[in-house]
Design an enzyme around this catalytic site. Sequence first.
Site, short mmCIF file in Angstrom:
data_model
loop_
_atom_site.label_atom_id
_atom_site.label_comp_id
_atom_site.label_asym_id
_atom_site.label_seq_id
_atom_site.Cartn_x
_atom_site.Cartn_y
_atom_site.Cartn_z
N SER A 1 0.83 -1.21 0.00
CA SER A 1 0.00 0.00 0.00
C SER A 1 0.86 1.26 0.00
O SER A 1 2.00 1.26 0.49
CB SER A 1 -0.90 0.01 1.24
OG SER A 1 -1.63 -1.18 1.35
N1 SAH Z 1 -0.58 -3.68 4.01
C1 SAH Z 1 -0.13 -4.57 2.98
C2 SAH Z 1 -1.19 -4.60 1.90
C3 SAH Z 1 -1.16 -5.76 1.00
S1 SAH Z 1 -2.44 -5.75 -0.23
C4 SAH Z 1 1.17 -4.02 2.42
O1 SAH Z 1 1.33 -2.80 2.47
O2 SAH Z 1 2.01 -4.76 1.93
C5 SAH Z 1 -3.64 -6.80 0.49
C6 SAH Z 1 -3.24 -8.21 0.81
O3 SAH Z 1 -4.43 -8.91 1.17
C7 SAH Z 1 -2.63 -8.99 -0.35
O4 SAH Z 1 -1.37 -9.47 0.03
C8 SAH Z 1 -3.62 -10.14 -0.58
O5 SAH Z 1 -2.99 -11.34 -0.99
C9 SAH Z 1 -4.27 -10.27 0.78
N2 SAH Z 1 -5.56 -10.94 0.76
C10 SAH Z 1 -6.50 -10.92 -0.21
N3 SAH Z 1 -7.56 -11.69 0.14
C11 SAH Z 1 -7.28 -12.20 1.37
C12 SAH Z 1 -7.98 -13.06 2.26
N4 SAH Z 1 -9.19 -13.56 1.99
N5 SAH Z 1 -7.40 -13.36 3.44
C13 SAH Z 1 -6.17 -12.86 3.76
N6 SAH Z 1 -5.46 -12.05 2.95
C14 SAH Z 1 -6.00 -11.72 1.76
#
Ligand code: SAH
Length: 214
Positions: A64
């Site tokens: 993000s």
């Molecule tokens: N705060 C993190 C954001 C990652 S984007 C950063 O800055 O790196 C959101 C994440 O949610 C992704 O890695 C995705 O794989 C995960 N995600 C999507 N669906 C999900 C689910 N059902 N359960 C857990 N994680 C999930």
Amino acid sequence: MVDRASKLRERMVSWQIAARGILDHRLLDAFRKVPRERFVPEGTPLSAAYGDYPLPIGHGQTISQPFIVAQMVDLLEIDSGDRILEIGTGSGYQTAVLLEMGAEVVTVEVYVELVSKARRAVREVCPGKEAMFLVADGFSGWEPGSPYKGIVVSAAPPEVPGALLSQLADGGNLVIPVGRGIQELVTIRRRGEQYDRRFVESVRFVPLVKKDRS
Ligand code: SAH
């Protein structure tokens, strides 16, 4: 001598976070401590690692934008020692920020490859501070660790999952983007069996995917 990464980090904290109104010094200090370049794909230029935008991290997922992480962590209103559930570990960057704020972190991610990278980076960057990394479907939260003082969700479900509400501690706060397409970032504060929902702003996150794809 101050290295280039530290300079970029300080600039990110002042211009992208503090200048937009987030002034909690514990939060700003946590962002000063976490080397964001450790959480982006290898070969990413330093200037991009500290850019004012999200970046791809593989599996169609993103790390993000720094300000979004700051805003969500700020909305959690955490105190040192609070147990926080993070849904969507991704790169692990926000996990590291939460640990630096003194939180006890349980973090859940669907993609196992992302989890192993994130775990490695967090261990290296926050020695002595342990998060619990789980490969699971975030829709169900993680009941054994509940109740949580805060739950932060980094991907958007169509509606707020009931499991997350029931795992909130009394007085706890859920920060979550909700909806399809253009989503609403909302906070939900639990007071007994009452849940006070507040709209923060329109946002665009990746969708919370429905099943375990690890
Ligand atoms: N705060 C993190 C954001 C990652 S984007 C950063 O800055 O790196 C959101 C994440 O949610 C992704 O890695 C995705 O794989 C995960 N995600 C999507 N669906 C999900 C689910 N059902 N359960 C857990 N994680 C999930």
